[in-house]
Design a protein around this motif. Structure first.
Motif, PDB file in Angstrom:
ATOM      1  N   GLU A   1       1.898   6.193  -7.076  1.00  0.00           N
ATOM      2  CA  GLU A   1       0.801   7.056  -7.524  1.00  0.00           C
ATOM      3  C   GLU A   1       1.126   8.537  -7.347  1.00  0.00           C
ATOM      4  OE1 GLU A   1      -2.515   5.513  -5.338  1.00  0.00           O
ATOM      5  OE2 GLU A   1      -2.781   3.832  -6.720  1.00  0.00           O
TER       6      GLU A   1
ATOM      7  N   ASN B   1       1.113   3.966  -3.013  1.00  0.00           N
ATOM      8  CA  ASN B   1       0.891   5.405  -2.801  1.00  0.00           C
ATOM      9  C   ASN B   1       2.064   6.211  -3.349  1.00  0.00           C
ATOM     10  OD1 ASN B   1      -1.576   5.261  -1.640  1.00  0.00           O
ATOM     11  ND2 ASN B   1      -0.909   5.696   0.449  1.00  0.00           N
TER      12      ASN B   1
ATOM     13  N   HIS C   1       0.802  -1.206   0.000  1.00  0.00           N
ATOM     14  CA  HIS C   1       0.000   0.000   0.000  1.00  0.00           C
ATOM     15  C   HIS C   1       0.844   1.269   0.000  1.00  0.00           C
ATOM     16  CE1 HIS C   1      -3.868   1.850   0.197  1.00  0.00           C
ATOM     17  NE2 HIS C   1      -3.158   2.868   0.674  1.00  0.00           N
TER      18      HIS C   1
ATOM     19  N   ARG D   1      -7.309  11.398  -4.668  1.00  0.00           N
ATOM     20  CA  ARG D   1      -7.300  10.700  -5.958  1.00  0.00           C
ATOM     21  C   ARG D   1      -8.699  10.252  -6.314  1.00  0.00           C
ATOM     22  NH1 ARG D   1      -2.584   7.489  -3.296  1.00  0.00           N
ATOM     23  NH2 ARG D   1      -0.953   9.038  -3.581  1.00  0.00           N
TER      24      ARG D   1
HETATM   25 MG    MG Z   1      -3.670   4.471  -1.159  1.00  0.00          MG
END
Ligand code: MG
Ligand code: ADP
Length: 427
Positions: free
Chosen positions: A334, A331, A327, A380
């Motif tokens: 991203e 992140n 995760h 997001r």
């Molecule tokens: Mg996330």
């Protein structure tokens, strides 16, 4: 040592364990509702009574006194008769070791004191903290009176009359003992009150969080369901072209997947403690987590730089740990829409396994860092805003923590710190 010093020392001996309990023990309780364990009180009272006897004060030439009755009374009242008899036995034994005629007097006196305390413990328990302190004062007076009368009796029996000064000093002793006992009770009752108040706040806080979470959960889950419902209604029309039908079905599916992922994240948050924790080497797990992200990183034009020391031993749940790493790394990826390098560094620093996940992404402001981990906070479009909340919570269950440092436009560093477990030790 002057009398005042001796008195202060004795009061300190009695008060210190109570204050230490407040400072060291309360926050370690696994069940915050419970105030004490009878065994701990008994052990503390035994030590205190021995210390009191080892450091007596001399009110008058040849007349030594101490506060041993204070821990004995506290044990009677707060741990029960059975445990207090243990303290009485320790006092009797130590007094015998010290020797002298007083030792036999003590053996006579102790059963009488215990009987008095046993009778008083029923009368004692009613009223608020001030009333209890008052009752403790009276009880201390009665107990010291009994012990002073016994001294008087033995002197009279031996034919060595007491000097007139004795009659001045014995009320003083009664007063000192009563005062110290009363102070000890006042402190204990105040601590109990503080614990009760804290538990009350704790419960109210929990209910608030639960209410808030439930409300926002319902709100979040309603969005994809509403969208899916809309498309389903449109799908009902027979004249809809096949092409549109396909697109709408795909959209319904996507919205349902989103709803499902919200429910999944919520479940992980609500019941993280159900997962089994075992001793693990974090290194292969981090490598496994990064393997699953390899293609995603390549697609996003992100290179992975991995620097892991050997043997990063921690107590954790395998799946949950991998989930956290995946995760945080996702992140990071991203956060770099234009590509970049994601660095993952693992090492042991001062008894902690530290895992740094560093990206060169958009970064966050102080305010954004503060909001990290609050439910449904996301910037997001496709995000659920639950990932960080779950990650924080999971790392917490491994007794670890996550620190975040970030600079807008430069990047972010997430540092996971979990207590390291030496190979060969079992926790
Ligand atoms: Mg996330
Ligand atoms: P989601 O990924 O679903 O948006 P998260 O809880 O994982 O939810 O993250 C919440 C928000 O925190 C993200 O929307 C993003 O704004 C911010 N964030 C998390 N990680 C980073 C990062 N490495 N760099 C910049 N912002 C981040």
């Amino acid at each position: 040592m002057s009398l005042v010093n001796q008195l202060l020392l004795n009061t300190l001996i009695v008060i210190t364990p109570i204050l230490l309990y407040q400072v060291l023990w309360i926050d370690r309780q696994e069940h915050p509702g419970q105030f004490h364990s009878a065994r701990i009180i008994t052990a503390a009272c035994m030590v205190v009574s021995l210390l009191c006897m080892a450091c007596p004060f001399e009110l008058y030439e040849g007349l030594q006194y101490d506060f041993r009755l204070v821990p004995l009374t506290i044990c009677f009242l707060y741990a029960g008769t059975f445990h207090a008899l243990g303290v009485a036995a320790v006092i009797a034994l130590y007094r015998l070791v010290l020797g002298g005629t007083g030792a036999y007097l003590q053996l006579l006196l102790l059963p009488l004191t215990c009987l008095l305390l046993f009778a008083a413990s029923r009368w004692y328990w009613s009223g608020d903290k001030r009333e209890l302190a008052k009752k403790a004062f009276i009880l201390g007076g009665a107990l010291s009176l009994v012990s002073v009368l016994a001294t008087w009796f033995i002197r009279w029996y031996e034919g060595s009359p007491l000097l007139p000064a004795f009659y001045v000093y014995f009320p003083l002793f009664c007063l000192l003992l009563s005062g110290t006992l009363s102070l000890a009770v006042l402190l204990i009752e105040q601590i109990k009150k503080n614990i009760r108040r804290r538990n009350l706040y704790h419960r109210a806080d929990k209910m608030n969080v639960l209410g808030e979470l439930a409300a926002s959960f319902a709100h979040e889950i309603r969005n994809p369901l509403t969208v899916a419902k809309g498309f389903m209604q449109m799908l009902k029309h027979n004249e809809l072209p096949e092409e549109k039908r396909k697109i709408y079905s795909q959209m319904v599916l996507e919205e349902l997947i989103k709803a499902q992922s919200i429910v999944n994240d919520y479940m992980t948050f609500a019941r993280p403690q159900l997962e089994a924790v075992e001793r693990l080497d974090a290194k292969p797990l981090i490598e496994k987590a990064l393997k699953t992200l390899e293609s995603y990183a390549r697609l996003s034009n992100v290179s992975l730089d991995i620097q892991l020391d050997e043997k990063l031993m921690i107590n954790a749940n395998k799946e949950k740990f991998i989930q956290c790493i995946v995760h945080l790394c996702r992140n990071g990826i991203e956060a770099m829409p234009g590509g970049g390098c994601l660095k993952v560094i693992g090492a042991v620093h001062s008894r902690s396994v530290c895992i740094d996940i560093i990206d060169q992404g958009v970064g966050m402001t102080e305010e954004e860092i503060r909001r990290l981990g609050t439910p449904y906070y996301t910037t997001r479009g496709k995000g659920t805003g639950l990932g960080m909340m779950v990650t924080y919570r999971t790392i917490q269950t491994f007794h670890g923590r996550i620190d975040v440092t970030s600079q807008v436009g430069k990047g972010t560093c997430f540092s996971i710190m979990i207590p390291s477990v030496q190979s060969g030790s079992y926790h």
